[in-house]
Design an enzyme around this catalytic site. Structure first.
Site, short mmCIF file in Angstrom:
data_model
loop_
_atom_site.label_atom_id
_atom_site.label_comp_id
_atom_site.label_asym_id
_atom_site.label_seq_id
_atom_site.Cartn_x
_atom_site.Cartn_y
_atom_site.Cartn_z
CG HIS A 130 47.00 28.17 37.99
ND1 HIS A 130 47.05 28.45 36.64
CD2 HIS A 130 45.67 28.00 38.27
CE1 HIS A 130 45.84 28.44 36.13
NE2 HIS A 130 44.98 28.19 37.10
CD GLU A 131 44.01 27.87 41.77
OE1 GLU A 131 43.19 28.79 41.66
OE2 GLU A 131 44.02 26.87 41.01
CG HIS A 134 42.92 32.26 38.93
ND1 HIS A 134 42.65 32.54 37.61
CD2 HIS A 134 43.02 30.91 39.02
CE1 HIS A 134 42.59 31.40 36.93
NE2 HIS A 134 42.83 30.41 37.76
#
Length: 233
Positions: free
Chosen positions: A103-104, A107
């Site tokens: 998920h990071e 980004h």
């Protein structure tokens, strides 16, 4: 309509509702993460290794992966181009940890592709931080100066910047999770069954942002109701 006071009035129930929503969302994400944090991935890769692999596959060689202390303090810093993974993620090979790490990285991919909502969120961070810190000074100052509506309105406007930040955060977080799931599924880092668990973790995490946005909107609504009532006194 009588004025009930700034710190005690019926509209305070809106703040209570917002707090309860946030508590429920926080409890849900913690329980879901803890559940799938006990499920080890078949590849045995840690969160840090998965993050490195995803970044390299996406050509993001300038993005570093670092360890950061704390519990679920994971984040991507677009200013320094660093993915920071918490204690529960960095060295863990669980399905939950891999999902958070991916998920990071989502980004970081957004940053590379100049994803518009991420750009907007980054641009309004200074204003949102400033607004959340000083809004109450204007509102309370307006009350102390004989219900000065101009100062009160400025305070509400500043608070609205923080609410706007919460709203812009929603597409950023959902998009990062969608990117993470797709990458984990297509790359074979996780099996299809493991991906299902990761989806549940990231969905629960996304709900915390929805809860925060809802709480912020309810607080803004309370301010509008309070001071709208004052004008009609």
């Amino acid at each position: 309509m009588p004025y009930y006071g700034f710190y005690f009035d019926p509209t305070y129930i809106l703040v209570v509702i917002g707090a309860v929503i946030c508590l429920i969302a926080s409890a849900k994400v913690n329980s879901t993460f803890n559940k799938y944090n006990k499920v080890r991935s078949m590849t045995g890769m840690t969160g840090a290794q998965v993050a490195e692999r995803i970044l390299q596959a996406q050509g993001l060689y300038g993005v570093r992966v670092e360890h950061i202390g704390g519990n679920l303090t994971d984040h991507y810093d677009p200013r320094t181009k660093v993915v920071r993974l918490s204690d529960a993620v960095y060295n863990s090979s669980s399905v939950a940890a891999i999902g958070v790490a991916a998920h990071e990285c989502g980004h970081a991919i957004q940053d590379q592709k100049e994803y518009a909502p991420l750009r907007i969120r980054s641009a309004i961070v200074p204003a949102a931080n400033f607004g959340s810190k000083v809004c109450w000074l204007f509102i309370i100052g307006g009350l102390l100066l004989g219900a000065n509506q101009v100062l009160i309105n400025i305070g509400i406007l500043l608070f609205s910047l923080a609410v706007l930040f919460q709203l812009v955060t929603l597409p950023v977080e959902f998009n990062a999770s969608n990117r993470a799931i797709a990458i984990l599924d297509q790359s074979g880092i996780l099996s299809q069954e493991e991906v299902k668990g990761t989806k549940k973790v990231l969905s629960a995490a996304a709900m915390t942002y929805v809860a925060s946005a809802a709480a912020a909107i309810l607080s803004l609504l309370r301010l509008l109701i309070l001071f709208g009532n004052r004008d009609r006194d």
